[in-house]
Design a protein around this motif. Structure first.
Motif, PDB file in Angstrom:
ATOM      1  N   ASN A 164     -15.768 -27.924 -29.455  1.00  0.00           N
ATOM      2  CA  ASN A 164     -16.727 -28.411 -28.465  1.00  0.00           C
ATOM      3  C   ASN A 164     -17.669 -27.307 -27.988  1.00  0.00           C
ATOM      4  O   ASN A 164     -18.819 -27.579 -27.638  1.00  0.00           O
ATOM      5  CB  ASN A 164     -15.980 -29.024 -27.277  1.00  0.00           C
ATOM      6  N   PHE A 165     -17.188 -26.079 -28.006  1.00  0.00           N
ATOM      7  CA  PHE A 165     -18.053 -24.966 -27.623  1.00  0.00           C
ATOM      8  C   PHE A 165     -19.284 -24.910 -28.522  1.00  0.00           C
ATOM      9  O   PHE A 165     -20.396 -24.624 -28.062  1.00  0.00           O
ATOM     10  CB  PHE A 165     -17.289 -23.640 -27.703  1.00  0.00           C
ATOM     11  N   LEU A 188     -13.027 -13.034 -26.663  1.00  0.00           N
ATOM     12  CA  LEU A 188     -14.344 -13.402 -26.159  1.00  0.00           C
ATOM     13  C   LEU A 188     -15.444 -12.701 -26.939  1.00  0.00           C
ATOM     14  O   LEU A 188     -16.458 -13.314 -27.290  1.00  0.00           O
ATOM     15  CB  LEU A 188     -14.436 -13.058 -24.672  1.00  0.00           C
ATOM     16  N   ILE A 189     -15.257 -11.434 -27.235  1.00  0.00           N
ATOM     17  CA  ILE A 189     -16.253 -10.708 -28.027  1.00  0.00           C
ATOM     18  C   ILE A 189     -16.357 -11.307 -29.425  1.00  0.00           C
ATOM     19  O   ILE A 189     -17.457 -11.437 -29.984  1.00  0.00           O
ATOM     20  CB  ILE A 189     -15.904  -9.214 -28.072  1.00  0.00           C
ATOM     21  N   ARG A 190     -15.242 -11.695 -29.971  1.00  0.00           N
ATOM     22  CA  ARG A 190     -15.272 -12.354 -31.278  1.00  0.00           C
ATOM     23  C   ARG A 190     -16.073 -13.655 -31.201  1.00  0.00           C
ATOM     24  O   ARG A 190     -16.868 -13.973 -32.108  1.00  0.00           O
ATOM     25  CB  ARG A 190     -13.846 -12.635 -31.751  1.00  0.00           C
ATOM     26  N   LEU A 191     -15.878 -14.418 -30.117  1.00  0.00           N
ATOM     27  CA  LEU A 191     -16.630 -15.664 -29.926  1.00  0.00           C
ATOM     28  C   LEU A 191     -18.126 -15.371 -29.849  1.00  0.00           C
ATOM     29  O   LEU A 191     -18.948 -16.094 -30.430  1.00  0.00           O
ATOM     30  CB  LEU A 191     -16.160 -16.356 -28.650  1.00  0.00           C
ATOM     31  N   MET A 192     -18.499 -14.315 -29.154  1.00  0.00           N
ATOM     32  CA  MET A 192     -19.906 -13.946 -29.044  1.00  0.00           C
ATOM     33  C   MET A 192     -20.491 -13.573 -30.398  1.00  0.00           C
ATOM     34  O   MET A 192     -21.630 -13.940 -30.720  1.00  0.00           O
ATOM     35  CB  MET A 192     -20.060 -12.774 -28.078  1.00  0.00           C
ATOM     36  N   ARG A 193     -19.723 -12.854 -31.177  1.00  0.00           N
ATOM     37  CA  ARG A 193     -20.199 -12.469 -32.505  1.00  0.00           C
ATOM     38  C   ARG A 193     -20.329 -13.688 -33.417  1.00  0.00           C
ATOM     39  O   ARG A 193     -21.263 -13.764 -34.230  1.00  0.00           O
ATOM     40  CB  ARG A 193     -19.230 -11.462 -33.135  1.00  0.00           C
ATOM     41  N   GLU A 194     -19.436 -14.627 -33.288  1.00  0.00           N
ATOM     42  CA  GLU A 194     -19.451 -15.814 -34.143  1.00  0.00           C
ATOM     43  C   GLU A 194     -20.539 -16.798 -33.748  1.00  0.00           C
ATOM     44  O   GLU A 194     -20.887 -17.688 -34.538  1.00  0.00           O
ATOM     45  CB  GLU A 194     -18.079 -16.499 -34.093  1.00  0.00           C
ATOM     46  N   PRO A 196     -24.004 -16.062 -32.393  1.00  0.00           N
ATOM     47  CA  PRO A 196     -25.107 -15.198 -31.953  1.00  0.00           C
ATOM     48  C   PRO A 196     -26.288 -15.957 -31.379  1.00  0.00           C
ATOM     49  O   PRO A 196     -27.120 -15.362 -30.679  1.00  0.00           O
ATOM     50  CB  PRO A 196     -25.487 -14.449 -33.232  1.00  0.00           C
ATOM     51  N   ASP A 197     -26.370 -17.266 -31.651  1.00  0.00           N
ATOM     52  CA  ASP A 197     -27.482 -18.049 -31.134  1.00  0.00           C
ATOM     53  C   ASP A 197     -27.156 -18.731 -29.806  1.00  0.00           C
ATOM     54  O   ASP A 197     -27.977 -19.497 -29.291  1.00  0.00           O
ATOM     55  CB  ASP A 197     -27.898 -19.102 -32.158  1.00  0.00           C
ATOM     56  N   THR A 198     -25.973 -18.491 -29.284  1.00  0.00           N
ATOM     57  CA  THR A 198     -25.600 -19.011 -27.966  1.00  0.00           C
ATOM     58  C   THR A 198     -25.692 -17.882 -26.951  1.00  0.00           C
ATOM     59  O   THR A 198     -25.201 -16.781 -27.194  1.00  0.00           O
ATOM     60  CB  THR A 198     -24.165 -19.577 -27.985  1.00  0.00           C
ATOM     61  N   THR A 199     -26.324 -18.157 -25.828  1.00  0.00           N
ATOM     62  CA  THR A 199     -26.470 -17.152 -24.774  1.00  0.00           C
ATOM     63  C   THR A 199     -25.279 -17.195 -23.832  1.00  0.00           C
ATOM     64  O   THR A 199     -24.940 -18.255 -23.295  1.00  0.00           O
ATOM     65  CB  THR A 199     -27.759 -17.381 -23.975  1.00  0.00           C
ATOM     66  N   PHE A 200     -24.646 -16.053 -23.640  1.00  0.00           N
ATOM     67  CA  PHE A 200     -23.512 -15.901 -22.727  1.00  0.00           C
ATOM     68  C   PHE A 200     -24.005 -15.191 -21.469  1.00  0.00           C
ATOM     69  O   PHE A 200     -24.723 -14.188 -21.562  1.00  0.00           O
ATOM     70  CB  PHE A 200     -22.405 -15.070 -23.360  1.00  0.00           C
ATOM     71  N   ILE A 201     -23.598 -15.683 -20.301  1.00  0.00           N
ATOM     72  CA  ILE A 201     -24.008 -15.080 -19.044  1.00  0.00           C
ATOM     73  C   ILE A 201     -22.775 -14.804 -18.190  1.00  0.00           C
ATOM     74  O   ILE A 201     -21.988 -15.707 -17.921  1.00  0.00           O
ATOM     75  CB  ILE A 201     -24.990 -15.987 -18.278  1.00  0.00           C
ATOM     76  N   PHE A 202     -22.627 -13.554 -17.790  1.00  0.00           N
ATOM     77  CA  PHE A 202     -21.522 -13.161 -16.921  1.00  0.00           C
ATOM     78  C   PHE A 202     -22.017 -13.080 -15.485  1.00  0.00           C
ATOM     79  O   PHE A 202     -22.885 -12.263 -15.167  1.00  0.00           O
ATOM     80  CB  PHE A 202     -20.986 -11.781 -17.319  1.00  0.00           C
ATOM     81  N   PRO A 203     -21.474 -13.883 -14.571  1.00  0.00           N
ATOM     82  CA  PRO A 203     -21.843 -13.739 -13.161  1.00  0.00           C
ATOM     83  C   PRO A 203     -21.127 -12.556 -12.527  1.00  0.00           C
ATOM     84  O   PRO A 203     -20.196 -11.981 -13.088  1.00  0.00           O
ATOM     85  CB  PRO A 203     -21.358 -15.054 -12.552  1.00  0.00           C
ATOM     86  N   HIS A 204     -21.599 -12.196 -11.349  1.00  0.00           N
ATOM     87  CA  HIS A 204     -20.896 -11.255 -10.483  1.00  0.00           C
ATOM     88  C   HIS A 204     -20.536  -9.946 -11.182  1.00  0.00           C
ATOM     89  O   HIS A 204     -19.391  -9.491 -11.166  1.00  0.00           O
ATOM     90  CB  HIS A 204     -19.663 -11.916  -9.902  1.00  0.00           C
ATOM     91  N   LEU A 229     -24.528  -6.580 -28.649  1.00  0.00           N
ATOM     92  CA  LEU A 229     -24.495  -7.912 -29.254  1.00  0.00           C
ATOM     93  C   LEU A 229     -25.846  -8.617 -29.172  1.00  0.00           C
ATOM     94  O   LEU A 229     -26.224  -9.337 -30.080  1.00  0.00           O
ATOM     95  CB  LEU A 229     -23.417  -8.768 -28.581  1.00  0.00           C
ATOM     96  N   GLY A 230     -26.522  -8.496 -28.058  1.00  0.00           N
ATOM     97  CA  GLY A 230     -27.859  -9.077 -27.962  1.00  0.00           C
ATOM     98  C   GLY A 230     -27.943 -10.464 -27.371  1.00  0.00           C
ATOM     99  O   GLY A 230     -29.040 -10.934 -27.073  1.00  0.00           O
ATOM    100  N   ASN A 231     -26.816 -11.166 -27.223  1.00  0.00           N
ATOM    101  CA  ASN A 231     -26.867 -12.537 -26.697  1.00  0.00           C
ATOM    102  C   ASN A 231     -26.106 -12.664 -25.378  1.00  0.00           C
ATOM    103  O   ASN A 231     -25.607 -13.740 -25.032  1.00  0.00           O
ATOM    104  CB  ASN A 231     -26.314 -13.543 -27.702  1.00  0.00           C
ATOM    105  N   VAL A 232     -26.022 -11.560 -24.639  1.00  0.00           N
ATOM    106  CA  VAL A 232     -25.253 -11.534 -23.405  1.00  0.00           C
ATOM    107  C   VAL A 232     -26.118 -11.024 -22.252  1.00  0.00           C
ATOM    108  O   VAL A 232     -26.819 -10.021 -22.388  1.00  0.00           O
ATOM    109  CB  VAL A 232     -24.004 -10.636 -23.538  1.00  0.00           C
ATOM    110  N   TYR A 233     -26.045 -11.728 -21.122  1.00  0.00           N
ATOM    111  CA  TYR A 233     -26.702 -11.311 -19.890  1.00  0.00           C
ATOM    112  C   TYR A 233     -25.646 -11.117 -18.809  1.00  0.00           C
ATOM    113  O   TYR A 233     -24.584 -11.744 -18.842  1.00  0.00           O
ATOM    114  CB  TYR A 233     -27.702 -12.358 -19.412  1.00  0.00           C
ATOM    115  N   VAL A 234     -25.949 -10.274 -17.854  1.00  0.00           N
ATOM    116  CA  VAL A 234     -25.071 -10.040 -16.708  1.00  0.00           C
ATOM    117  C   VAL A 234     -25.860 -10.299 -15.431  1.00  0.00           C
ATOM    118  O   VAL A 234     -27.032  -9.920 -15.331  1.00  0.00           O
ATOM    119  CB  VAL A 234     -24.519  -8.597 -16.719  1.00  0.00           C
ATOM    120  N   LYS A 235     -25.212 -10.944 -14.457  1.00  0.00           N
ATOM    121  CA  LYS A 235     -25.848 -11.215 -13.168  1.00  0.00           C
ATOM    122  C   LYS A 235     -25.471 -10.149 -12.152  1.00  0.00           C
ATOM    123  O   LYS A 235     -24.297  -9.814 -11.990  1.00  0.00           O
ATOM    124  CB  LYS A 235     -25.384 -12.567 -12.605  1.00  0.00           C
TER     125      LYS A 235
END
Length: 317
Positions: A164-165, A188-194, A196-204, A229-235
């Motif tokens: 579903n992800f 989680l890092i493996r998920l991000m690598r797999e 790359p076209d999904t944007t991950f955002i970490f709050p806080h 990785l390139g597809n990760v943002y931090v808040k």
């Protein structure tokens, strides 16, 4: 209409004017429109462990309250992150938020990050139901056992969850990571690598509640990976997690680490209001953001990226 929750923070610079801002992390709730177990039932000890005594916010917090707290600040857009409404009917919260945006909100919230259980057998249908609303932009999904799951549950080992992800990319949705534990880092890092076209955002600050020496060291290493990785943002948000009496000195090293490692193109800012209203006024939070950007040596273009443009782009506002 109820009154806005009292804040404990002081605000010596209420009249200060900052640049155009996008609040990438706020909440509103109407206790008559939606069911929020943690706000209407008995106090949740799981929530209290993170926020402390939160009785002061167990009342309506509507879009008018939020605008009142914004005051003179030029918040040009805001992203609502799901507020743990009824897990049995998460779409109802999204429908209500869209109705607010279409009426009294005058477009706000411009972005909606909805609740989702990717392990549910009907997750695909639920995602589709959320996506019928124009301002839907992402899903906030628990990455830990959560409040209801079995203690040993790990979504990253759940085939249904992983299947579903993959639907998030199909619908153009961002993935808001919620409290991924240190033990889940590799998965989680493996998920991000797999994906790359999904944007991950970490709050806080991507730090959450784990503050022991080993966890902080791991957090710093993870930031380096996220940047690569390139597809990760931090808040830059959630300062209230440092305690109701947090100071700029306490949060400074963590914020500067995020700025130094992630760079100005991979950061967004949020207030976490009204949860963080227990610890600081809305203006004080944004003054803290601004002061720490100055401490980091950010120029006007870099400030604009962090305070506005990155969020506008990543949430398609």
């Amino acid at each position: 209409m109820t009154t806005s929750p009292q804040t404990r923070g002081t605000d010596p610079q209420e009249n200060v004017t900052l640049e155009d801002l996008v609040d990438s992390h706020f909440h509103i709730w109407d206790l008559n429109k939606n069911y929020y177990p943690w706000l209407t039932d008995k106090i949740s000890q799981n929530v209290a462990k993170v926020t402390g005594d939160y009785r002061s916010i167990r009342q309506d917090y509507l879009i008018d309250h939020f605008r009142a707290d914004i005051g003179s600040l030029n918040v040009v857009a805001a992203v609502h992150v799901q507020a743990d409404a009824d897990p049995k009917d998460s779409v109802n919260e999204t429908a209500w938020l869209q109705s607010v945006a279409d009426s009294t909100g005058n477009g706000m919230p411009q972005g909606i990050v909805a609740r989702g259980d990717l392990s549910a057998p009907d997750a695909a249908e639920i995602i589709m139901a959320h996506c019928q609303y124009a301002n839907m932009r992402g899903m906030r999904v628990e990455m830990h056992p959560g409040l209801n799951a079995a203690p040993d549950y790990d979504p990253l080992k759940d085939e249904t969850w992983l299947r579903n992800f993959a639907l998030l990319r199909e619908h153009g949705l961002v993935f808001e990571v919620r409290a991924a534990s240190p033990e889940q880092t590799d998965g989680l890092i493996r998920l991000m690598r797999e994906h790359p076209d999904t944007t991950f955002i970490f709050p806080h600050l991507g730090l959450s509640i784990w503050r022991d020496e080993d966890s902080v060291a791991a957090w710093k290493r993870n930031l380096q990976v996220y940047r690569e990785l390139g597809n990760v943002y931090v808040k830059l948000s959630g300062y209230g997690l440092f305690g109701l009496g947090w100071t700029i000195e306490e949060v400074r090293p963590y914020v500067l680490e995020c700025i130094d490692t992630m760079g100005p193109d991979r950061l967004v800012c949020g207030s976490n209001y009204p949860v963080d209203s227990m610890a600081a006024s809305y203006h004080r939070i944004w003054e803290t953001h601004s002061a720490l950007l100055d401490d980091a040596g950010c120029d006007s273009a870099e400030r604009r990226l962090i305070l506005r443009d990155n969020a506008m782009n990543v949430y398609r506002l």
